[in-house]
Write a protein that holds these residues in place. Structure first.
Motif, mmCIF file in Angstrom:
data_model
loop_
_atom_site.group_PDB
_atom_site.id
_atom_site.type_symbol
_atom_site.label_atom_id
_atom_site.label_comp_id
_atom_site.label_asym_id
_atom_site.label_seq_id
_atom_site.Cartn_x
_atom_site.Cartn_y
_atom_site.Cartn_z
ATOM 1 N N LYS A 68 0.838 -1.208 0.000
ATOM 2 C CA LYS A 68 0.000 0.000 0.000
ATOM 3 C C LYS A 68 0.869 1.253 0.000
ATOM 4 N N ASN A 69 1.904 1.264 0.827
ATOM 5 C CA ASN A 69 2.808 2.423 0.887
ATOM 6 C C ASN A 69 3.530 2.646 -0.440
ATOM 7 N N ILE A 70 3.958 1.572 -1.078
ATOM 8 C CA ILE A 70 4.640 1.676 -2.373
ATOM 9 C C ILE A 70 3.678 2.247 -3.417
ATOM 10 N N LEU A 71 2.465 1.697 -3.479
ATOM 11 C CA LEU A 71 1.474 2.158 -4.452
ATOM 12 C C LEU A 71 1.093 3.612 -4.205
ATOM 13 N N GLU A 72 0.851 3.971 -2.965
ATOM 14 C CA GLU A 72 0.468 5.347 -2.646
ATOM 15 C C GLU A 72 1.584 6.335 -2.990
ATOM 16 N N SER A 73 2.835 5.946 -2.768
ATOM 17 C CA SER A 73 3.971 6.814 -3.147
ATOM 18 C C SER A 73 4.035 7.003 -4.653
ATOM 19 N N ALA A 74 3.779 5.934 -5.391
ATOM 20 C CA ALA A 74 3.788 6.016 -6.856
ATOM 21 C C ALA A 74 2.684 6.958 -7.337
ATOM 22 N N ILE A 75 1.501 6.840 -6.749
ATOM 23 C CA ILE A 75 0.380 7.694 -7.150
ATOM 24 C C ILE A 75 0.648 9.146 -6.767
ATOM 25 N N LYS A 76 1.231 9.345 -5.607
ATOM 26 C CA LYS A 76 1.569 10.711 -5.181
ATOM 27 C C LYS A 76 2.550 11.351 -6.168
ATOM 28 N N SER A 77 3.453 10.534 -6.696
ATOM 29 C CA SER A 77 4.456 11.010 -7.650
ATOM 30 C C SER A 77 3.856 11.287 -9.026
ATOM 31 N N ASP A 78 2.810 10.560 -9.403
ATOM 32 C CA ASP A 78 2.200 10.707 -10.737
ATOM 33 C C ASP A 78 0.683 10.554 -10.603
ATOM 34 N N ASN A 79 0.055 11.532 -9.964
ATOM 35 C CA ASN A 79 -1.356 11.469 -9.592
ATOM 36 C C ASN A 79 -2.309 11.411 -10.787
ATOM 37 N N SER A 80 -1.867 11.854 -11.942
ATOM 38 C CA SER A 80 -2.761 11.864 -13.099
ATOM 39 C C SER A 80 -2.596 10.608 -13.973
ATOM 40 N N ASN A 81 -1.817 9.636 -13.509
ATOM 41 C CA ASN A 81 -1.613 8.408 -14.266
ATOM 42 C C ASN A 81 -2.857 7.519 -14.125
ATOM 43 N N ILE A 82 -3.559 7.341 -15.233
ATOM 44 C CA ILE A 82 -4.813 6.587 -15.234
ATOM 45 C C ILE A 82 -4.590 5.146 -14.772
ATOM 46 N N GLU A 83 -3.517 4.533 -15.243
ATOM 47 C CA GLU A 83 -3.279 3.122 -14.910
ATOM 48 C C GLU A 83 -2.989 2.933 -13.424
ATOM 49 N N LEU A 84 -2.256 3.860 -12.820
ATOM 50 C CA LEU A 84 -1.992 3.774 -11.381
ATOM 51 C C LEU A 84 -3.287 3.936 -10.587
ATOM 52 N N ARG A 85 -4.090 4.892 -10.988
ATOM 53 C CA ARG A 85 -5.352 5.119 -10.279
ATOM 54 C C ARG A 85 -6.296 3.924 -10.463
ATOM 55 N N PHE A 86 -6.248 3.295 -11.642
ATOM 56 C CA PHE A 86 -7.051 2.104 -11.887
ATOM 57 C C PHE A 86 -6.566 0.945 -11.021
ATOM 58 N N LEU A 87 -5.265 0.801 -10.907
ATOM 59 C CA LEU A 87 -4.693 -0.255 -10.069
ATOM 60 C C LEU A 87 -5.181 -0.097 -8.628
ATOM 61 N N ARG A 88 -5.111 1.126 -8.125
ATOM 62 C CA ARG A 88 -5.585 1.360 -6.753
ATOM 63 C C ARG A 88 -7.088 1.069 -6.648
ATOM 64 N N TYR A 89 -7.852 1.510 -7.642
ATOM 65 C CA TYR A 89 -9.290 1.287 -7.627
ATOM 66 C C TYR A 89 -9.623 -0.210 -7.590
ATOM 67 N N THR A 90 -8.938 -1.013 -8.400
ATOM 68 C CA THR A 90 -9.221 -2.451 -8.415
ATOM 69 C C THR A 90 -8.901 -3.081 -7.063
ATOM 70 N N ILE A 91 -7.852 -2.611 -6.435
ATOM 71 C CA ILE A 91 -7.486 -3.151 -5.117
ATOM 72 C C ILE A 91 -8.517 -2.718 -4.076
ATOM 73 N N GLN A 92 -8.887 -1.429 -4.116
ATOM 74 C CA GLN A 92 -9.833 -0.933 -3.115
ATOM 75 C C GLN A 92 -11.225 -1.552 -3.251
ATOM 76 N N THR A 93 -11.577 -1.996 -4.455
ATOM 77 C CA THR A 93 -12.884 -2.635 -4.625
ATOM 78 C C THR A 93 -12.853 -4.117 -4.277
ATOM 79 N N SER A 94 -11.675 -4.669 -4.027
ATOM 80 C CA SER A 94 -11.603 -6.109 -3.783
ATOM 81 C C SER A 94 -11.070 -6.506 -2.404
#
Length: 136
Positions: A68-94
């Protein structure tokens, strides 16, 4: 550098294979939120999936938090990356609700819904659209 299509496939396979999960994490070790936020995010996702393969509850939670910390750091670094946000979304829904990892689910869904039409990667566009239909 591994190809993104291979990484996506391995992440999907990692959910049912601990061996593939560990292999993916090792392949992605050189990447972090600075040199490649997307691959770093996938490493975070794979680390969270590793929790599924652990037997010990403390190990499960440890893998999940680390990923979670690794993913959140990646998203913080590139918040507009659709694929990163999708990755987080799939995890949060499951993931189970007791892990308290759903705080960005609504925000990510809105972002994905608005942004998916701009994607040039047709395969990713198809994957996101199918997921959004399955998990409205």
């Amino acid at each position: 550098m591994p190809g993104i299509k291979d990484v996506r496939l391995m992440l999907h396979q990692a959910t049912s294979s601990e061996e593939v999960c560990n292999k993916l994490i090792n392949i992605l070790l050189p990447y972090n939120e600075t040199n490649n936020p997307l691959l770093s995010g996938y490493r975070g996702g794979a680390t969270m999936i590793l929790a599924k393969h652990a037997f010990n509850p403390f190990s499960k939670l440890s893998h999940f938090k680390k990923g979670k910390n690794i993913l959140e750091s990646a998203i913080k670094s590139d918040n507009s990356n659709i694929e990163l946000r999708f990755l987080r979304y799939t995890i949060q829904t499951s993931v189970p609700s007791f892990l308290n990892y759903s705080n960005e689910k609504k925000t990510d869904k809105i972002f994905l819904t608005k942004s998916v039409s701009d994607l040039k990667d047709l395969e990713l566009k198809r994957i996101i659209n199918a997921y959004l239909l399955k998990y409205p």
